[in-house]
Design an enzyme around this catalytic site. Structure first.
Site, PDB file in Angstrom:
ATOM      1  N   LYS A 196      47.381  40.069  46.133  1.00 31.93           N
ATOM      2  CA  LYS A 196      46.010  38.749  46.325  1.00 31.93           C
ATOM      3  C   LYS A 196      45.666  38.641  47.520  1.00 31.93           C
ATOM      4  O   LYS A 196      46.762  38.028  48.568  1.00 31.93           O
ATOM      5  CB  LYS A 196      46.732  37.522  45.738  1.00 31.93           C
ATOM      6  CG  LYS A 196      46.720  37.982  44.466  1.00 31.93           C
ATOM      7  CD  LYS A 196      45.539  37.671  43.487  1.00 31.93           C
ATOM      8  CE  LYS A 196      45.546  37.160  42.036  1.00 31.93           C
ATOM      9  NZ  LYS A 196      44.030  36.890  41.121  1.00 31.93           N
TER      10      LYS A 196
ATOM     11  N   GLU B  62      38.201  43.051  45.100  1.00 33.27           N
ATOM     12  CA  GLU B  62      37.876  41.626  43.485  1.00 33.27           C
ATOM     13  C   GLU B  62      37.055  40.656  44.474  1.00 33.27           C
ATOM     14  O   GLU B  62      37.771  40.732  45.588  1.00 33.27           O
ATOM     15  CB  GLU B  62      38.386  41.377  43.187  1.00 33.27           C
ATOM     16  CG  GLU B  62      38.900  41.409  41.614  1.00 33.27           C
ATOM     17  CD  GLU B  62      39.249  40.742  40.451  1.00 33.27           C
ATOM     18  OE1 GLU B  62      40.304  41.606  40.984  1.00 33.27           O
ATOM     19  OE2 GLU B  62      39.384  40.169  40.037  1.00 33.27           O
TER      20      GLU B  62
ATOM     21  N   ASP C 104      34.754  39.424  39.643  1.00 37.75           N
ATOM     22  CA  ASP C 104      35.541  38.848  38.752  1.00 37.75           C
ATOM     23  C   ASP C 104      34.584  37.853  38.589  1.00 37.75           C
ATOM     24  O   ASP C 104      34.037  37.285  37.409  1.00 37.75           O
ATOM     25  CB  ASP C 104      36.635  38.596  39.304  1.00 37.75           C
ATOM     26  CG  ASP C 104      37.678  38.168  37.855  1.00 37.75           C
ATOM     27  OD1 ASP C 104      37.133  38.006  36.922  1.00 37.75           O
ATOM     28  OD2 ASP C 104      38.360  38.009  38.201  1.00 37.75           O
TER      29      ASP C 104
HETATM   30 MG    MG Z   1      40.236  37.647  40.561  1.00 37.67          MG
END
Ligand code: MG
Length: 363
Positions: free
Chosen positions: A162, A218, A243
């Site tokens: 992340k 992403e 996403d």
């Molecule tokens: Mg995501």
């Protein structure tokens, strides 16, 4: 097998470590569990997380959507008539995709119990074992490197990193993790809409030039910024995955039309459940596009449904990000899909195979 009652409960499971992304920070799963009861004593299970930052849903909205809009139209309906029941759920109200997903998952669970087979077999079959990645929350560099090494020690060979905060710090984070883990894990980056298109191109190119091999990046830009997403996809070598830009089949068709992304991340909580997820996978397959299947902060109830979908569509769903249960301190489900770190396996039980759930608080 007719529906006689629909009940709602709260499920609370603390996370092993706080979950932090560019959008939010959460330290426990607090999801709404939907149980659908039939006249012959069967129970189907579903679950909805309140992911306000992504789907716009809260505990209160999920409860109201199920209780006032979805449940009243399902009482008396026959589970054998799956498409009709799914249609009633999907047409009950606009949006509210997680509430619909929870109801749909419980219905599919019952439908497969009615046929006496594990759900994935009725969705087309497949090999009932998968391997998932693990999410590394965004933190200071040392914490992220330590979390990544810990994940590898736990047997994960694919990490979802992340990022999406300050771009120069993000580059430092990813380079440090890449140096630390070397070839022992594939890196998937998730910026959770945190960058502009120009920033994303700069960051990804810098990482590419530095020799950092990324399996994919992403959602680098805002969900609504399809032009920006396309710009990034065109200007870097690393595959770009949508996403938050793709909730359901219609969004996916638009992404494909614009060639705005290389891969799409399917989540039951965005599509409104299993029917929409299957449709997205089939659209992607038609267009030769690979898919990931992902989850929100969910326990092993709704993630089990995603595992069944992934197994049944393994021709096109090639990337598995179903780590919700791995992030939890305990598994509240007796029976169901077995979540053993990166190894996910479906038992030979009807439906989702859930026998009972610990610690449900009736609502
Ligand atoms: Mg995501």
């Amino acid at each position: 097998m007719k529906i006689v009652e629909i009940r709602l409960s709260m499920l609370r499971v603390p996370l092993r470590t706080p979950f932090r992304t560019a959008l939010r920070e959460v330290d426990s799963v607090e999801d709404i569990v939907v149980t659908v009861h039939t006249d012959d004593g069967h129970v189907g299970y579903g679950e909805a997380p309140p992911t306000a930052a992504i789907t716009g849903e809260t505990h209160a909205s999920i409860i109201a959507a199920v209780r006032r809009h979805i449940a009243p139209r399902l009482i008396g309906e026959d589970i054998a008539d799956l498409n009709r029941v799914v249609g009633l759920i999907q047409s009950a109200l606009e949006k509210n995709t997680s509430a619909k997903a929870a109801a749909e998952i419980a219905i599919y669970d019952l439908w497969a119990q009615y046929h006496g087979a594990p759900l994935y077999q009725l969705l087309g079959g497949g090999h009932p074992r998968l391997s998932t990645d693990l999410t590394i929350s965004v933190n200071d560099v040392d914490t992220m490197v330590a979390d990544a090494l810990n994940a590898i020690a736990r047997g994960y060979t694919s990490l979802k990193i992340k990022i999406g905060k300050k771009i120069d710090d993000d580059i430092v984070r990813v380079r440090a993790i890449h140096t630390a883990v070397g070839e022992s894990a594939l890196l998937r980056l998730d910026a959770n809409q945190g960058w502009t298109a120009a920033e994303a191109v700069r960051a990804i190119r810098q990482l590419e030039d530095a020799g950092v091999r990324m399996e994919l990046v992403e959602q680098p830009v805002k969900a609504h910024d399809l032009e920006g997403l396309r710009h990034v996809t065109r200007h870097v070598d690393t595959p770009i995955m949508a996403d938050e830009s793709a909730f359901g089949p219609k969004d996916l068709l638009e992404l494909i039309r614009l060639r705005a992304a290389d891969i799409v991340n399917i989540k039951l909580m965005k599509t409104g459940g299993i029917s929409g997820a299957l449709r997205m996978a089939d659209i992607a397959a038609m267009h030769g596009m690979e898919c990931m299947i992902g989850c929100m902060l969910e326990s092993s109830i709704s993630v089990a449904a995603a595992v069944h979908v992934a197994v049944a569509r393994s021709n096109v769903i090639t990337k598995i990000d179903l780590d919700g249960p791995s992030l939890c301190t305990f598994n509240p489900v007796d029976g169901g899909v077995d979540f053993d770190e990166s190894h996910l396996s479906i038992p030979p039980l009807p439906g989702l195979g859930i026998r009972s759930i610990r610690g449900l608080e009736p609502l």
